[in-house]
Design a protein around this motif. Structure first.
Motif, PDB file in Angstrom:
ATOM      1  N   UNK A   1      12.538   6.379  -4.951  1.00  0.00           N
ATOM      2  CA  UNK A   1      13.714   6.103  -5.963  1.00  0.00           C
ATOM      3  C   UNK A   1      12.798   5.099  -7.062  1.00  0.00           C
ATOM      4  N   UNK A   2      11.977   4.301  -6.929  1.00  0.00           N
ATOM      5  CA  UNK A   2      11.335   3.258  -7.781  1.00  0.00           C
ATOM      6  C   UNK A   2      10.544   4.497  -8.654  1.00  0.00           C
ATOM      7  N   UNK A   3       9.687   5.243  -8.024  1.00  0.00           N
ATOM      8  CA  UNK A   3       8.817   6.209  -8.628  1.00  0.00           C
ATOM      9  C   UNK A   3       9.440   6.954  -9.476  1.00  0.00           C
ATOM     10  N   UNK A   4      10.779   7.515  -9.103  1.00  0.00           N
ATOM     11  CA  UNK A   4      11.304   8.545  -9.836  1.00  0.00           C
ATOM     12  C   UNK A   4      12.022   7.855 -11.135  1.00  0.00           C
TER      13      UNK A   4
ATOM     14  N   UNK B   1       0.833  -1.308   0.040  1.00  0.00           N
ATOM     15  CA  UNK B   1       0.116  -0.136  -0.011  1.00  0.00           C
ATOM     16  C   UNK B   1       0.955   1.484  -0.066  1.00  0.00           C
ATOM     17  N   UNK B   2       1.941   1.046   0.690  1.00  0.00           N
ATOM     18  CA  UNK B   2       2.587   2.636   0.821  1.00  0.00           C
ATOM     19  C   UNK B   2       3.320   2.636  -0.556  1.00  0.00           C
ATOM     20  N   UNK B   3       4.010   1.612  -1.068  1.00  0.00           N
ATOM     21  CA  UNK B   3       4.436   1.781  -2.622  1.00  0.00           C
ATOM     22  C   UNK B   3       3.656   2.223  -3.538  1.00  0.00           C
ATOM     23  N   UNK B   4       2.381   1.662  -3.364  1.00  0.00           N
ATOM     24  CA  UNK B   4       1.254   2.260  -4.500  1.00  0.00           C
ATOM     25  C   UNK B   4       1.003   3.590  -4.362  1.00  0.00           C
ATOM     26  N   UNK B   5       0.925   4.054  -2.873  1.00  0.00           N
ATOM     27  CA  UNK B   5       0.728   5.702  -2.671  1.00  0.00           C
ATOM     28  C   UNK B   5       1.653   6.349  -3.110  1.00  0.00           C
ATOM     29  N   UNK B   6       2.830   5.976  -3.109  1.00  0.00           N
ATOM     30  CA  UNK B   6       4.202   6.907  -3.759  1.00  0.00           C
ATOM     31  C   UNK B   6       4.149   6.907  -5.123  1.00  0.00           C
ATOM     32  N   UNK B   7       3.893   6.008  -5.864  1.00  0.00           N
ATOM     33  CA  UNK B   7       3.635   5.688  -7.126  1.00  0.00           C
ATOM     34  C   UNK B   7       2.435   6.661  -7.700  1.00  0.00           C
ATOM     35  N   UNK B   8       1.354   6.639  -6.935  1.00  0.00           N
ATOM     36  CA  UNK B   8       0.150   7.553  -7.536  1.00  0.00           C
ATOM     37  C   UNK B   8       0.346   8.837  -7.564  1.00  0.00           C
ATOM     38  N   UNK B   9       1.233   9.420  -6.634  1.00  0.00           N
ATOM     39  CA  UNK B   9       1.646  10.837  -6.762  1.00  0.00           C
ATOM     40  C   UNK B   9       2.842  11.099  -7.842  1.00  0.00           C
ATOM     41  N   UNK B  10       3.862  10.381  -7.525  1.00  0.00           N
ATOM     42  CA  UNK B  10       5.135  10.741  -8.192  1.00  0.00           C
ATOM     43  C   UNK B  10       5.189  10.175  -9.651  1.00  0.00           C
ATOM     44  N   UNK B  11       4.346   9.184  -9.931  1.00  0.00           N
ATOM     45  CA  UNK B  11       4.481   8.666 -11.572  1.00  0.00           C
ATOM     46  C   UNK B  11       3.143   8.577 -12.410  1.00  0.00           C
TER      47      UNK B  11
END
Length: 272
Positions: free
Chosen positions: A160-163, A110-120
C-alpha cells in the motif's frame, strides 16, 4: 437506413511497452492493445507464457523481453528493444508489481525496500528512460496502481505504501511532463481483480478452491470481483488519442466507495 459509424482502431500503429504483461492485468492490456492496432513489448519474468502470448499476437505485433526490472539498465534495455523492433515509442504501461503481505510488525526495512524497488522505483526509471522518445511522439504513460494507495489493507502495508508513492508520482509528473514535454501521465487504480496471481496467492493462503464464489457484499456488491479484461478496456482510453490532453489524473476502477473502507484482517469466510 441507419448508417453506423465506421469503427477505427484506437491505437493504430502505436508502440507500447507493457511491464508485467506475461500474465494478469498486463496480459489483458497487451491483448486489447494489439486488437486496437498497437505493437507491444511484452515483459515479465516467466518466459513460457510470454512466448505463448507473442505467438498468439504475431511477431510483427509483439516482442518479448524477460528481465527483473530492478537490474541496472533494465529500463534502458526495454526502451531499446521497442525502438529496435518497431522504430519508435508511443506509450509506457507500468503494470509490473510485487504483491506480498505484511503489516507493521512483519515489515522489515529490506522487505519494504524490495517492494518499493519494483512497485515505485522501477516505474520511475522506465518513465525516465522513455521520456526522450515519448516527447518525440507526444506519448503517454499509464501507471497501474491500486485502491490500496488511499488507506490499504492491514495485511498489505508495504504494498500500500508503494502504491501511494506511485500515485504521487503520477500526479507530479502528469503535471510537469504534460507542460514541459507534451507527455501525458495518468493512473488507473483497480480494486480487487481475479488474476492468475491472485488465484495462486489465495490457494497458498489456504482459501477454498471456490472462494471467489463466496464473496460477502462488503468486498463485492456485484457478487464477483473485477476481471483483467475490464481493466484493459479502461486502459485503452488513456493510451489512445481519445483522452486528448488529459494528464495527472487517477481513476478508481472499483464497485464500491473506497475512501475509508478498510477490510478487516479476518477473511476466514473464504477458507475451508
Amino acid at each position: 437506413m441507419l448508417t453506423l459509424p465506421k469503427l477505427t482502431m484506437r491505437l493504430k500503429n502505436k508502440v507500447i511497452i507493457i511491464t508485467g504483461s506475461c500474465t494478469g492485468i498486463g496480459k489483458a492490456i497487451a491483448r486489447k492493445a494489439v486488437s486496437e492496432g498497437a505493437k507491444v513489448v511484452i515483459h515479465g519474468l516467466d518466459e513460457a507464457p510470454g512466448k505463448e502470448l507473442v505467438s498468439e499476437m504475431g511477431n510483427d505485433r509483439a516482442v518479448l523481453h524477460i528481465e527483473d526490472l530492478t537490474r541496472e539498465g533494465a529500463a534502458e534495455r526495454l526502451v531499446a528493444i521497442a525502438l529496435q523492433a518497431f522504430g519508435k515509442l508511443d506509450a509506457v504501461v507500468n503494470n509490473a508489481a510485487l504483491v506480498k503481505g505484511s503489516d507493521i510488525h512483519s515489515t522489515t526495512l529490506p522487505f519494504l525496500r524490495s517492494i518499493l524497488e519494483i512497485n515505485t522505483i522501477a516505474p520511475f526509471s522506465l518513465i525516465q528512460a522513455a521520456l526522450p522518445h515519448l516527447t518525440e511522439t507526444r506519448g503517454a504513460v499509464l501507471n497501474i496502481g491500486s485502491v490500496n494507495a488511499y488507506c490499504g489493507e492491514p495485511n498489505l502495508l508495504a504494498y500500500s505504501i508503494s502504491k501511494g508513492a506511485l500515485q504521487t508520482l503520477t500526479r507530479n509528473l502528469g503535471d510537469t511532463l504534460n507542460r514541459e514535454n507534451h507527455v501525458r501521465v495518468n493512473q488507473i487504480n483497480p480494486g480487487w481483480v481475479l488474476t492468475e496471481n491472485e488465484i495462486r496467492i489465495k490457494r497458498e493462503e489456504g482459501f477454498s478452491d471456490d472462494w471467489e464464489t463466496k464473496l460477502p457484499k462488503v468486498y463485492a456488491p456485484a457478487g464477483r470481483i473485477l476481471r483483467p479484461e475490464e481493466i484493459a478496456a479502461a486502459a485503452i482510453f488513456w493510451l489512445s488519442d481519445e483522452s486528448g490532453p488529459i494528464s495527472a489524473q487517477v481513476v478508481e476502477l472499483e464497485q464500491h466507495p473506497l475512501i475509508g473502507r478498510n477490510p478487516p484482517k479476518d477473511m476466514s469466510v473464504f477458507e475451508g
